[in-house]
Design a protein around this motif. Structure first.
Motif, PDB file in Angstrom:
ATOM      1  N   VAL A 149       0.597  -1.255  -0.039  1.00 27.51           N
ATOM      2  CA  VAL A 149       0.006   0.208  -0.134  1.00 27.51           C
ATOM      3  C   VAL A 149       0.824   1.096  -0.222  1.00 27.51           C
ATOM      4  CG1 VAL A 149      -1.718   1.309   1.318  1.00 27.51           C
ATOM      5  CG2 VAL A 149      -1.940  -1.301   1.189  1.00 27.51           C
ATOM      6  N   ALA A 150       1.926   1.308   0.863  1.00 29.48           N
ATOM      7  CA  ALA A 150       2.848   2.396   0.803  1.00 29.48           C
ATOM      8  C   ALA A 150       3.483   2.662  -0.517  1.00 29.48           C
ATOM      9  CB  ALA A 150       3.909   2.310   1.836  1.00 29.48           C
ATOM     10  N   ALA A 151       3.780   1.635  -1.018  1.00 25.94           N
ATOM     11  CA  ALA A 151       4.423   1.715  -2.497  1.00 25.94           C
ATOM     12  C   ALA A 151       3.451   2.262  -3.757  1.00 25.94           C
ATOM     13  CB  ALA A 151       4.997   0.479  -3.003  1.00 25.94           C
ATOM     14  N   ALA A 152       2.191   1.652  -3.475  1.00 30.32           N
ATOM     15  CA  ALA A 152       1.265   2.288  -4.334  1.00 30.32           C
ATOM     16  C   ALA A 152       0.937   3.874  -4.167  1.00 30.32           C
ATOM     17  CB  ALA A 152      -0.251   1.419  -4.285  1.00 30.32           C
ATOM     18  N   SER A 153       0.981   4.357  -2.993  1.00 27.05           N
ATOM     19  CA  SER A 153       0.509   5.575  -2.549  1.00 27.05           C
ATOM     20  C   SER A 153       1.673   6.665  -3.328  1.00 27.05           C
ATOM     21  CB  SER A 153       0.605   5.788  -1.150  1.00 27.05           C
ATOM     22  OG  SER A 153       1.800   5.767  -0.571  1.00 27.05           O
ATOM     23  N   LYS A 154       2.801   6.045  -3.533  1.00 27.04           N
ATOM     24  CA  LYS A 154       3.986   6.951  -4.092  1.00 27.04           C
ATOM     25  C   LYS A 154       3.597   7.437  -5.537  1.00 27.04           C
ATOM     26  CE  LYS A 154       7.417   5.240  -1.179  1.00 27.04           C
ATOM     27  NZ  LYS A 154       7.142   5.958  -0.039  1.00 27.04           N
ATOM     28  N   VAL A 155       2.773   6.864  -6.296  1.00 29.06           N
ATOM     29  CA  VAL A 155       2.254   7.188  -7.552  1.00 29.06           C
ATOM     30  C   VAL A 155       0.814   7.970  -7.544  1.00 29.06           C
ATOM     31  CG1 VAL A 155       3.945   5.815  -8.553  1.00 29.06           C
ATOM     32  CG2 VAL A 155       1.649   4.938  -8.266  1.00 29.06           C
ATOM     33  N   CYS A 156       0.280   8.216  -6.182  1.00 30.00           N
ATOM     34  CA  CYS A 156      -1.039   8.743  -6.230  1.00 30.00           C
ATOM     35  C   CYS A 156      -0.911  10.210  -6.848  1.00 30.00           C
ATOM     36  CB  CYS A 156      -1.455   8.957  -4.590  1.00 30.00           C
ATOM     37  SG  CYS A 156      -2.960   9.808  -4.510  1.00 30.00           S
ATOM     38  N   ARG A 157      -2.040  10.285  -7.616  1.00 27.65           N
ATOM     39  CA  ARG A 157      -2.089  11.672  -8.218  1.00 27.65           C
ATOM     40  C   ARG A 157      -3.667  12.122  -7.982  1.00 27.65           C
ATOM     41  NH1 ARG A 157       2.449  10.779  -8.232  1.00 27.65           N
ATOM     42  NH2 ARG A 157       3.855  10.915 -10.029  1.00 27.65           N
ATOM     43  N   GLY A 158      -4.050  11.905  -6.748  1.00 28.63           N
ATOM     44  CA  GLY A 158      -5.595  11.975  -6.541  1.00 28.63           C
ATOM     45  C   GLY A 158      -5.581  13.738  -6.180  1.00 28.63           C
ATOM     46  N   CYS A 159      -4.702  14.337  -6.070  1.00 31.23           N
ATOM     47  CA  CYS A 159      -4.692  15.829  -5.966  1.00 31.23           C
ATOM     48  C   CYS A 159      -3.618  16.417  -6.148  1.00 31.23           C
ATOM     49  CB  CYS A 159      -5.172  16.211  -4.388  1.00 31.23           C
ATOM     50  SG  CYS A 159      -3.724  16.150  -3.203  1.00 31.23           S
ATOM     51  N   GLY A 160      -3.306  17.675  -6.274  1.00 33.20           N
ATOM     52  CA  GLY A 160      -2.165  18.394  -6.759  1.00 33.20           C
ATOM     53  C   GLY A 160      -0.920  18.617  -5.725  1.00 33.20           C
ATOM     54  N   LEU A 161      -1.138  17.945  -4.739  1.00 30.16           N
ATOM     55  CA  LEU A 161      -0.045  18.149  -3.548  1.00 30.16           C
ATOM     56  C   LEU A 161       1.187  17.206  -4.011  1.00 30.16           C
ATOM     57  CD1 LEU A 161      -1.764  18.108  -0.075  1.00 30.16           C
ATOM     58  CD2 LEU A 161      -1.003  20.039  -1.545  1.00 30.16           C
ATOM     59  N   TRP A 162       1.014  16.088  -4.822  1.00 26.48           N
ATOM     60  CA  TRP A 162       2.075  15.353  -5.141  1.00 26.48           C
ATOM     61  C   TRP A 162       3.295  16.301  -5.947  1.00 26.48           C
ATOM     62  CZ3 TRP A 162       3.579  14.947 -10.384  1.00 26.48           C
ATOM     63  CH2 TRP A 162       2.788  15.170 -11.210  1.00 26.48           C
ATOM     64  N   ARG A 163       2.651  17.661  -6.635  1.00 23.69           N
ATOM     65  CA  ARG A 163       3.774  18.391  -7.375  1.00 23.69           C
ATOM     66  C   ARG A 163       4.577  19.216  -6.141  1.00 23.69           C
ATOM     67  NH1 ARG A 163      -0.971  19.163 -10.168  1.00 23.69           N
ATOM     68  NH2 ARG A 163      -0.798  18.304 -12.374  1.00 23.69           N
ATOM     69  N   LEU A 164       4.114  19.420  -4.932  1.00 25.55           N
ATOM     70  CA  LEU A 164       4.715  20.249  -3.912  1.00 25.55           C
ATOM     71  C   LEU A 164       5.612  19.395  -3.049  1.00 25.55           C
ATOM     72  CD1 LEU A 164       1.964  22.472  -2.458  1.00 25.55           C
ATOM     73  CD2 LEU A 164       3.661  23.035  -3.834  1.00 25.55           C
ATOM     74  N   GLY A 165       5.076  18.149  -2.693  1.00 25.95           N
ATOM     75  CA  GLY A 165       5.962  17.451  -1.821  1.00 25.95           C
ATOM     76  C   GLY A 165       7.230  16.809  -2.531  1.00 25.95           C
TER      77      GLY A 165
END
Length: 173
Positions: A1-17
Protein backbone atom coordinates in the motif's frame (compact mmCIF):
# COMPACT_ATOMS: atom_id res chain seq x y z
CA UNK A 1 0.00 0.00 0.00
CA UNK A 2 2.85 2.38 0.85
CA UNK A 3 4.47 1.69 -2.54
CA UNK A 4 1.17 2.28 -4.36
CA UNK A 5 0.69 5.62 -2.56
CA UNK A 6 3.95 6.92 -4.05
CA UNK A 7 2.32 7.26 -7.49
CA UNK A 8 -0.94 8.79 -6.23
CA UNK A 9 -2.19 11.75 -8.27
CA UNK A 10 -5.52 12.20 -6.44
CA UNK A 11 -4.81 15.90 -5.87
CA UNK A 12 -2.11 18.39 -6.78
CA UNK A 13 -0.05 18.03 -3.62
CA UNK A 14 2.20 15.42 -5.23
CA UNK A 15 3.71 18.32 -7.18
CA UNK A 16 4.64 20.21 -3.98
CA UNK A 17 5.98 17.50 -1.74
CA UNK A 18 9.39 15.95 -2.18
CA UNK A 19 7.86 12.49 -1.67
CA UNK A 20 4.88 10.65 -0.27
CA UNK A 21 5.16 10.21 3.49
CA UNK A 22 3.28 7.08 4.46
CA UNK A 23 2.77 5.82 7.99
CA UNK A 24 5.16 3.57 9.87
CA UNK A 25 5.00 1.15 12.72
CA UNK A 26 3.80 -2.36 13.40
CA UNK A 27 0.77 -3.78 11.61
CA UNK A 28 -1.35 -4.67 13.38
CA UNK A 29 -0.81 -2.31 16.29
CA UNK A 30 -2.81 -1.66 19.43
CA UNK A 31 -2.46 2.11 18.95
CA UNK A 32 -2.49 4.35 15.89
CA UNK A 33 -1.71 8.07 15.90
CA UNK A 34 -2.90 10.26 13.01
CA UNK A 35 -1.61 13.78 12.40
CA UNK A 36 -2.54 16.31 9.74
CA UNK A 37 0.24 16.11 7.15
CA UNK A 38 4.00 15.74 6.96
CA UNK A 39 6.03 18.80 7.78
CA UNK A 40 9.18 20.12 6.14
CA UNK A 41 11.56 17.67 7.84
CA UNK A 42 9.19 14.73 7.35
CA UNK A 43 8.93 15.55 3.65
CA UNK A 44 12.69 15.35 3.23
CA UNK A 45 13.10 12.29 5.48
CA UNK A 46 10.12 10.39 4.07
CA UNK A 47 8.99 9.47 7.59
CA UNK A 48 6.17 10.83 9.79
CA UNK A 49 6.80 12.84 12.96
CA UNK A 50 10.58 13.23 12.79
CA UNK A 51 10.70 17.03 13.13
CA UNK A 52 10.15 19.22 16.21
CA UNK A 53 6.52 18.08 16.64
CA UNK A 54 7.70 14.48 16.42
CA UNK A 55 10.30 15.11 19.13
CA UNK A 56 7.58 16.51 21.40
CA UNK A 57 5.34 13.56 20.56
CA UNK A 58 8.16 11.13 21.40
CA UNK A 59 8.65 12.83 24.80
CA UNK A 60 4.92 12.70 25.53
CA UNK A 61 4.73 9.02 24.58
CA UNK A 62 7.75 8.22 26.76
CA UNK A 63 6.24 10.12 29.71
CA UNK A 64 3.05 8.09 29.26
CA UNK A 65 5.06 4.86 29.23
CA UNK A 66 4.27 4.15 25.57
CA UNK A 67 7.01 2.75 23.34
CA UNK A 68 6.78 4.56 20.00
CA UNK A 69 8.16 1.51 18.19
CA UNK A 70 4.94 -0.27 19.21
CA UNK A 71 2.68 2.47 17.80
CA UNK A 72 1.66 3.05 14.17
CA UNK A 73 2.12 6.73 13.27
CA UNK A 74 0.74 8.38 10.14
CA UNK A 75 -0.92 11.50 8.75
CA UNK A 76 -4.32 12.14 7.16
CA UNK A 77 -2.58 13.77 4.17
CA UNK A 78 0.45 12.07 2.65
CA UNK A 79 2.22 15.03 0.99
CA UNK A 80 3.58 18.25 2.51
CA UNK A 81 1.55 21.31 1.53
CA UNK A 82 3.64 24.42 1.82
CA UNK A 83 4.11 28.00 0.70
CA UNK A 84 7.43 29.80 0.23
CA UNK A 85 8.41 32.10 3.08
CA UNK A 86 8.16 35.82 2.21
CA UNK A 87 11.95 36.07 2.57
CA UNK A 88 14.40 33.25 2.39
CA UNK A 89 14.15 29.66 1.30
CA UNK A 90 12.01 28.22 4.11
CA UNK A 91 8.90 26.23 3.26
CA UNK A 92 5.98 27.30 5.44
CA UNK A 93 3.24 24.82 6.33
CA UNK A 94 -0.11 25.47 4.63
CA UNK A 95 -3.31 23.82 5.82
CA UNK A 96 -4.57 21.16 3.40
CA UNK A 97 -7.95 21.80 1.81
CA UNK A 98 -10.97 19.56 2.23
CA UNK A 99 -10.41 18.25 -1.30
CA UNK A 100 -6.80 17.30 -0.46
CA UNK A 101 -7.86 15.61 2.77
CA UNK A 102 -10.60 13.66 0.95
CA UNK A 103 -8.16 12.63 -1.79
CA UNK A 104 -5.94 10.97 0.84
CA UNK A 105 -8.76 9.38 2.81
CA UNK A 106 -8.61 6.02 0.93
CA UNK A 107 -4.95 5.71 1.97
CA UNK A 108 -5.83 6.42 5.59
CA UNK A 109 -8.74 3.99 5.48
CA UNK A 110 -6.46 1.28 4.12
CA UNK A 111 -3.96 1.96 6.89
CA UNK A 112 -6.74 1.68 9.46
CA UNK A 113 -7.74 -1.69 8.01
CA UNK A 114 -4.16 -2.99 8.06
CA UNK A 115 -3.29 -1.61 11.50
CA UNK A 116 -6.62 -2.55 13.15
CA UNK A 117 -5.92 -0.34 16.19
CA UNK A 118 -7.70 -0.76 19.50
CA UNK A 119 -7.02 2.92 20.22
CA UNK A 120 -7.01 5.61 17.54
CA UNK A 121 -5.59 9.00 18.54
CA UNK A 122 -6.35 11.90 16.20
CA UNK A 123 -3.84 14.73 16.55
CA UNK A 124 -5.34 18.08 15.57
CA UNK A 125 -8.45 19.34 13.83
CA UNK A 126 -7.55 18.26 10.29
CA UNK A 127 -6.81 14.69 11.37
CA UNK A 128 -10.01 14.50 13.43
CA UNK A 129 -12.18 16.08 10.77
CA UNK A 130 -10.73 13.80 8.07
CA UNK A 131 -12.42 10.84 9.78
CA UNK A 132 -15.11 12.32 12.05
CA UNK A 133 -16.51 15.04 9.79
CA UNK A 134 -16.06 18.77 9.35
CA UNK A 135 -18.34 19.63 12.28
CA UNK A 136 -16.00 17.92 14.77
CA UNK A 137 -14.21 20.36 17.09
CA UNK A 138 -11.09 19.25 18.94
CA UNK A 139 -11.41 22.20 21.31
CA UNK A 140 -14.83 20.92 22.42
CA UNK A 141 -14.16 17.15 22.35
CA UNK A 142 -10.46 16.95 23.28
CA UNK A 143 -9.62 13.96 25.43
CA UNK A 144 -13.16 12.53 25.44
CA UNK A 145 -13.32 8.80 24.71
CA UNK A 146 -15.36 8.31 21.53
CA UNK A 147 -16.72 4.79 21.14
CA UNK A 148 -19.38 5.36 18.49
CA UNK A 149 -17.01 5.12 15.51
CA UNK A 150 -16.11 1.98 13.58
CA UNK A 151 -12.45 2.95 12.99
CA UNK A 152 -11.38 1.56 16.37
CA UNK A 153 -13.05 0.51 19.62
CA UNK A 154 -11.68 3.68 21.27
CA UNK A 155 -11.11 6.98 19.46
CA UNK A 156 -9.63 10.08 21.11
CA UNK A 157 -8.90 13.48 19.60
CA UNK A 158 -6.44 15.95 21.03
CA UNK A 159 -4.23 18.84 20.00
CA UNK A 160 -1.44 18.30 17.49
CA UNK A 161 2.06 18.58 19.01
CA UNK A 162 2.87 21.44 16.62
CA UNK A 163 0.07 23.54 18.15
CA UNK A 164 1.74 23.09 21.54
CA UNK A 165 5.04 24.24 20.04
CA UNK A 166 3.34 27.34 18.58
CA UNK A 167 1.80 28.34 21.91
CA UNK A 168 2.93 31.86 22.83
CA UNK A 169 4.30 31.05 26.28
CA UNK A 170 5.02 28.29 28.78
CA UNK A 171 1.67 28.76 30.57
CA UNK A 172 -0.24 28.20 27.32
CA UNK A 173 1.88 25.11 26.52
Amino acid sequence: VAAASKVCRGCGLWRLGTQTVFGEGPTPSRMMLVGEQPGDQEDFAGRPFVGPAGELLDRALAEAGIDRSQVYVTNAVKHFKWEPAPRGKRRIHAKPSGLEIRACRPWLERELTLVAPKVLVLLGASAAQSLLGSAFRVTRERGRLLTEYSFAPSVVATFHPSSVLRAPDEAAR
